[in-house]
Design a protein around this motif. Structure first.
Motif, PDB file in Angstrom:
ATOM      1  N   PRO A  75      73.786  48.105  70.498  1.00  0.00           N
ATOM      2  CA  PRO A  75      72.812  47.093  70.086  1.00  0.00           C
ATOM      3  C   PRO A  75      71.398  47.631  70.246  1.00  0.00           C
ATOM      4  O   PRO A  75      71.115  48.415  71.142  1.00  0.00           O
ATOM      5  CB  PRO A  75      73.063  45.929  71.052  1.00  0.00           C
ATOM      6  N   SER A  76      70.532  47.218  69.352  1.00  0.00           N
ATOM      7  CA  SER A  76      69.145  47.653  69.436  1.00  0.00           C
ATOM      8  C   SER A  76      68.245  46.441  69.600  1.00  0.00           C
ATOM      9  O   SER A  76      68.614  45.330  69.241  1.00  0.00           O
ATOM     10  CB  SER A  76      68.762  48.422  68.177  1.00  0.00           C
ATOM     11  N   PRO A  77      67.082  46.655  70.129  1.00  0.00           N
ATOM     12  CA  PRO A  77      66.158  45.535  70.265  1.00  0.00           C
ATOM     13  C   PRO A  77      65.821  44.970  68.896  1.00  0.00           C
ATOM     14  O   PRO A  77      65.701  45.703  67.926  1.00  0.00           O
ATOM     15  CB  PRO A  77      64.919  46.161  70.914  1.00  0.00           C
ATOM     16  N   SER A  78      65.674  43.665  68.828  1.00  0.00           N
ATOM     17  CA  SER A  78      65.336  43.040  67.548  1.00  0.00           C
ATOM     18  C   SER A  78      64.292  41.966  67.771  1.00  0.00           C
ATOM     19  O   SER A  78      64.061  41.523  68.877  1.00  0.00           O
ATOM     20  CB  SER A  78      66.592  42.440  66.909  1.00  0.00           C
ATOM     21  N   SER A  79      63.711  41.577  66.674  1.00  0.00           N
ATOM     22  CA  SER A  79      62.659  40.568  66.752  1.00  0.00           C
ATOM     23  C   SER A  79      63.226  39.184  66.975  1.00  0.00           C
ATOM     24  O   SER A  79      62.504  38.273  67.309  1.00  0.00           O
ATOM     25  CB  SER A  79      61.825  40.600  65.465  1.00  0.00           C
ATOM     26  N   GLY A  80      64.553  39.000  66.738  1.00  0.00           N
ATOM     27  CA  GLY A  80      65.172  37.710  66.981  1.00  0.00           C
ATOM     28  C   GLY A  80      64.949  36.707  65.869  1.00  0.00           C
ATOM     29  O   GLY A  80      65.405  35.584  65.953  1.00  0.00           O
ATOM     30  N   ASP A  81      64.234  37.084  64.809  1.00  0.00           N
ATOM     31  CA  ASP A  81      63.976  36.122  63.745  1.00  0.00           C
ATOM     32  C   ASP A  81      65.010  36.180  62.637  1.00  0.00           C
ATOM     33  O   ASP A  81      64.917  35.426  61.683  1.00  0.00           O
ATOM     34  CB  ASP A  81      62.578  36.350  63.168  1.00  0.00           C
ATOM     35  N   GLY A  82      66.011  37.079  62.741  1.00  0.00           N
ATOM     36  CA  GLY A  82      67.047  37.153  61.713  1.00  0.00           C
ATOM     37  C   GLY A  82      66.571  37.812  60.435  1.00  0.00           C
ATOM     38  O   GLY A  82      67.259  37.796  59.443  1.00  0.00           O
ATOM     39  N   GLY A  83      65.375  38.393  60.439  1.00  0.00           N
ATOM     40  CA  GLY A  83      64.837  39.030  59.241  1.00  0.00           C
ATOM     41  C   GLY A  83      65.536  40.335  58.931  1.00  0.00           C
ATOM     42  O   GLY A  83      66.279  40.879  59.733  1.00  0.00           O
ATOM     43  N   SER A  84      65.264  40.876  57.758  1.00  0.00           N
ATOM     44  CA  SER A  84      65.948  42.079  57.320  1.00  0.00           C
ATOM     45  C   SER A  84      65.412  43.337  57.993  1.00  0.00           C
ATOM     46  O   SER A  84      65.930  44.409  57.760  1.00  0.00           O
ATOM     47  CB  SER A  84      65.831  42.208  55.805  1.00  0.00           C
ATOM     48  N   THR A  85      64.372  43.214  58.839  1.00  0.00           N
ATOM     49  CA  THR A  85      63.840  44.388  59.520  1.00  0.00           C
ATOM     50  C   THR A  85      64.662  44.742  60.746  1.00  0.00           C
ATOM     51  O   THR A  85      64.458  45.788  61.337  1.00  0.00           O
ATOM     52  CB  THR A  85      62.378  44.155  59.942  1.00  0.00           C
ATOM     53  N   GLU A  86      65.616  43.901  61.143  1.00  0.00           N
ATOM     54  CA  GLU A  86      66.443  44.171  62.303  1.00  0.00           C
ATOM     55  C   GLU A  86      67.414  45.315  62.019  1.00  0.00           C
ATOM     56  O   GLU A  86      67.897  45.475  60.917  1.00  0.00           O
ATOM     57  CB  GLU A  86      67.259  42.932  62.681  1.00  0.00           C
TER      58      GLU A  86
END
Length: 164
Positions: A75-86
């Motif tokens: 798993p990688s850190p994500s912005s948590g907004d569900g956007g396609s940049t994750e």
């Protein structure tokens, strides 16, 4: 009396031509047939996928597809907004019937690959974005593998029926 040797030569010549033609035809058919199947009649496991002793090397039904080797990513850190940049998070399920790999990007899941072991038919019922569902079947059993994104990661479940 000269007619007999001429007829005999024609018969021998015809037999030689017929045998040579048949041999050539069978050679061409054999070579062409080997290239047509291209290995689709058998499914081999990708490198790094262990087989259980109960798996057998029987022919599989045509129509199965071979997919790239499944991978498991951390798993990688994500912005948590569900956007396609994750960055997608991948996980793999492995059982006696085959291997299924899926990735979650936020709440959306995608089927990365599904590989059936020899003797099993593979059916991709759902490839995302809400869930992934793959079925492995033999004449007397069915294994359904489902995956959904939970906290941004694929979580697999399996349902077996008809096994004895």
């Amino acid at each position: 009396m000269t007619a007999r040797p001429v007829v005999a030569l024609w018969v021998v010549g015809w037999v030689v031509v017929a045998v040579a033609g048949a041999t050539l035809a069978w050679g061409v058919i054999s070579r062409a047939g080997g290239g047509v199947s291209g290995g689709l009649d058998t499914v081999s496991e990708p490198p790094g996928v262990a087989r259980t002793p109960t798996d057998t090397a029987t022919d599989t039904a045509t129509g199965r597809t071979r997919s790239p080797s499944p991978t498991t990513a951390a798993p990688s850190p994500s912005s948590g907004d569900g956007g396609s940049t994750e960055t997608p998070v991948s996980r793999t399920w492995q059982g006696q019937a085959g291997v299924v790999s899926a990735s979650c990007r936020g709440g959306a899941i995608t089927l990365d690959s599904a590989i059936a072991y020899s003797g099993y038919l593979l059916e991709r019922d759902d490839v995302g974005p809400d869930r992934v569902r793959v079925e492995f079947e033999t004449d007397d059993s069915r294994i359904r593998v489902e995956a959904e994104c939970v906290d941004g990661e694929p979580v697999f479940s399996e349902d077996r029926s008809g096994e004895g």
